[in-house]
Design a protein around this motif. Structure first.
Motif, PDB file in Angstrom:
ATOM      1  N   MET A 183       0.822  -1.200   0.000  1.00 45.94           N
ATOM      2  CA  MET A 183       0.000   0.000   0.000  1.00 45.94           C
ATOM      3  C   MET A 183       0.861   1.258   0.000  1.00 45.94           C
ATOM      4  O   MET A 183       0.376   2.357   0.235  1.00 45.94           O
ATOM      5  N   VAL A 243      -6.764   4.907  -5.747  1.00 42.05           N
ATOM      6  CA  VAL A 243      -7.114   4.011  -4.643  1.00 42.05           C
ATOM      7  C   VAL A 243      -7.709   4.847  -3.519  1.00 42.05           C
ATOM      8  O   VAL A 243      -7.012   5.324  -2.621  1.00 42.05           O
ATOM      9  N   SER A 245     -10.291   5.842  -0.255  1.00 43.77           N
ATOM     10  CA  SER A 245     -10.524   5.189   1.031  1.00 43.77           C
ATOM     11  C   SER A 245     -11.662   4.176   0.936  1.00 43.77           C
ATOM     12  O   SER A 245     -11.607   3.105   1.550  1.00 43.77           O
ATOM     13  N   ALA A 248     -10.244   1.088  -0.842  1.00 44.08           N
ATOM     14  CA  ALA A 248      -9.307   0.397   0.050  1.00 44.08           C
ATOM     15  C   ALA A 248     -10.046  -0.347   1.152  1.00 44.08           C
ATOM     16  O   ALA A 248      -9.681  -1.473   1.520  1.00 44.08           O
ATOM     17  N   GLY A 273      -5.459   5.401   0.618  1.00 44.30           N
ATOM     18  CA  GLY A 273      -5.444   3.957   0.762  1.00 44.30           C
ATOM     19  C   GLY A 273      -4.690   3.492   1.989  1.00 44.30           C
ATOM     20  O   GLY A 273      -5.168   2.644   2.747  1.00 44.30           O
ATOM     21  N   ALA A 277      -6.059   1.600   5.467  1.00 42.10           N
ATOM     22  CA  ALA A 277      -5.520   0.317   5.933  1.00 42.10           C
ATOM     23  C   ALA A 277      -5.094   0.407   7.393  1.00 42.10           C
ATOM     24  O   ALA A 277      -5.317  -0.523   8.175  1.00 42.10           O
TER      25      ALA A 277
END
Length: 404
Positions: A183, A243, A245, A248, A273, A277
């Motif tokens: 990521m 990418v 949120s 993700a 992203g 995570a």
């Protein structure tokens, strides 16, 4: 089988109204009403056949959006529908960003309620079927919940990728199914460390994040010969912005449901992203080296996560890398600077051994007893490896012989 609906509201009148309306709909059944967010999460976690949660945005003590995020991560196939008096674009955008499958007024008409419930029920059943397949290479995983570990660096060069890769390999050796996610979306180099080239990346899942199938995952993931499945960062750094949120969060939820352990290399640069995570992870660690600039950078990062409500400082683990007894800064002094307690396990410097392993794309062949042992201890301390997985002294040489 009828559609199973949970109502989450502290308003008895609203609960009674929704119950009455749903009773008029064929094949849709209310399994219960919960009056607070903790009870809703408990029901979501224990009721395997649940399809939909109708959430009052005024439900406490946690906000409706926070609850939507939790449901999306814990049970990716459960559709959350937010009930809100305001139905403007801003409310809808925030709800969808959090992972909701729609927004309804707090007093919807029977037709509105029926059409929304039927649509999201179809989505929920479809996702449940997809998550129940085994074409990624593992057993059926419906209802499964793996552990997510996010690894972030206080700054570049602190060993974030090295630790993520090594923990993934250690997890496989301990018998777990492991997915390693890069990521670090702009400068990720997990592929370089593992000497692999793959035409697909996490960016290929963004457009289908709401409906990821096993076949889609199988096409995007790289199955490394050492065991872990790898989801790479895009080769083009500008795709990092793709990418989001929301994407993700969906991807992390699907991976959590399929693997025992998901290890995410978040790098040192925060993107939508990587922040998502970190927020979704069961454990999040910051890698730091024992020097004052890096320790101060780690402290600032922890405070940033706190301000953004991504992670509380007491919920952040710090691991000292390249730590030696000869260093001027030792763990107890580092803890005073950080305001966060470092993990008991420290990672010793192993420059030559790591350099050789990385240059040859052979991470299993790190010929350094202390480093290999530290990785096992770190995995056990973080709860992703059993204590029995800690290698005794001398084990690295045998592991090297087996890997050749």
């Amino acid at each position: 089988m009828s559609v199973q609906v949970l109502i989450g509201t502290g308003d008895p009148a609203l609960a009674a109204q929704l119950r009455t309306q749903i009773a008029e709909l064929a094949d849709i059944h209310v399994v219960g009403v919960e009056a607070d967010s903790d009870s809703v999460l408990g029901m979501v976690g224990s009721h395997d056949e649940l399809d939909i949660v109708l959430l009052d945005d005024d439900l406490g003590p946690n906000s409706g959006l926070h609850l939507v995020r939790e449901i999306a991560m814990r049970r990716p196939h459960v559709a959350a529908v937010l009930l809100n008096d305001q139905l403007d674009e801003e409310v809808l955008a925030r709800a969808l960003e959090a992972g909701a499958r729609g927004v309804l007024g707090r007093t919807p008409s029977l037709d509105e309620l029926s059409s929304r419930l039927l649509a999201v029920a179809e989505w929920s059943r479809g996702v449940r079927r997809w998550l129940g397949t085994s074409d990624v290479g593992g057993p059926e995983v419906g209802g499964r919940r793996g552990r997510i570990l996010a690894v972030a660096g206080a700054k570049g060069g602190t060993g974030t990728t090295t630790i993520a890769v090594q923990l993934a390999l250690a997890g496989v050796r301990a018998g777990s199914s492991v997915c390693l996610v890069d990521m670090d979306l702009q400068t990720g180099d997990v592929g370089t460390y593992l000497d692999l080239v793959h035409r697909r990346s996490i960016a290929d899942l963004v457009s289908v994040s709401n409906e990821i199938t096993g076949a889609m995952l199988a096409d995007v993931l790289f199955v490394h010969e050492a065991g872990p499945h790898v989801l790479l960062a895009p080769q083009e750094g500008e795709k990092a912005e793709d990418v989001t949120s929301s994407a993700a969060r969906q991807i992390m939820g699907v991976l959590r449901s399929r693997y025992d352990i998901v290890i995410v290399d978040c790098g040192a640069f925060m993107t939508e992203g990587s922040v998502t995570a970190i927020e979704a992870a069961d454990r999040a660690i910051i890698t730091v080296t024992p020097d004052l600039p890096c320790l101060r950078a780690a402290k600032r990062l922890g405070q940033l996560w706190k301000r953004l409500r991504v992670r509380k400082q007491e919920d952040i683990a710090v691991v000292l890398t390249r730590q030696s007894r000869k260093d001027e800064i030792q763990p107890d002094f580092a803890a005073r600077i950080l305001g966060m307690t470092p993990l008991k396990t420290t990672v010793p410097p192993a420059f030559r051994a790591l350099e050789k392993a990385i240059n040859n794309g052979a991470p299993l062949r790190v010929d350094h007893d202390g480093f290999r042992r530290a990785m096992s201890q770190l995995g056990a301390e973080l709860g992703i490896l059993p204590a029995t997985a800690i290698q005794p002294r001398g084990a690295p040489k045998r592991a090297k012989a087996e890997a050749t």
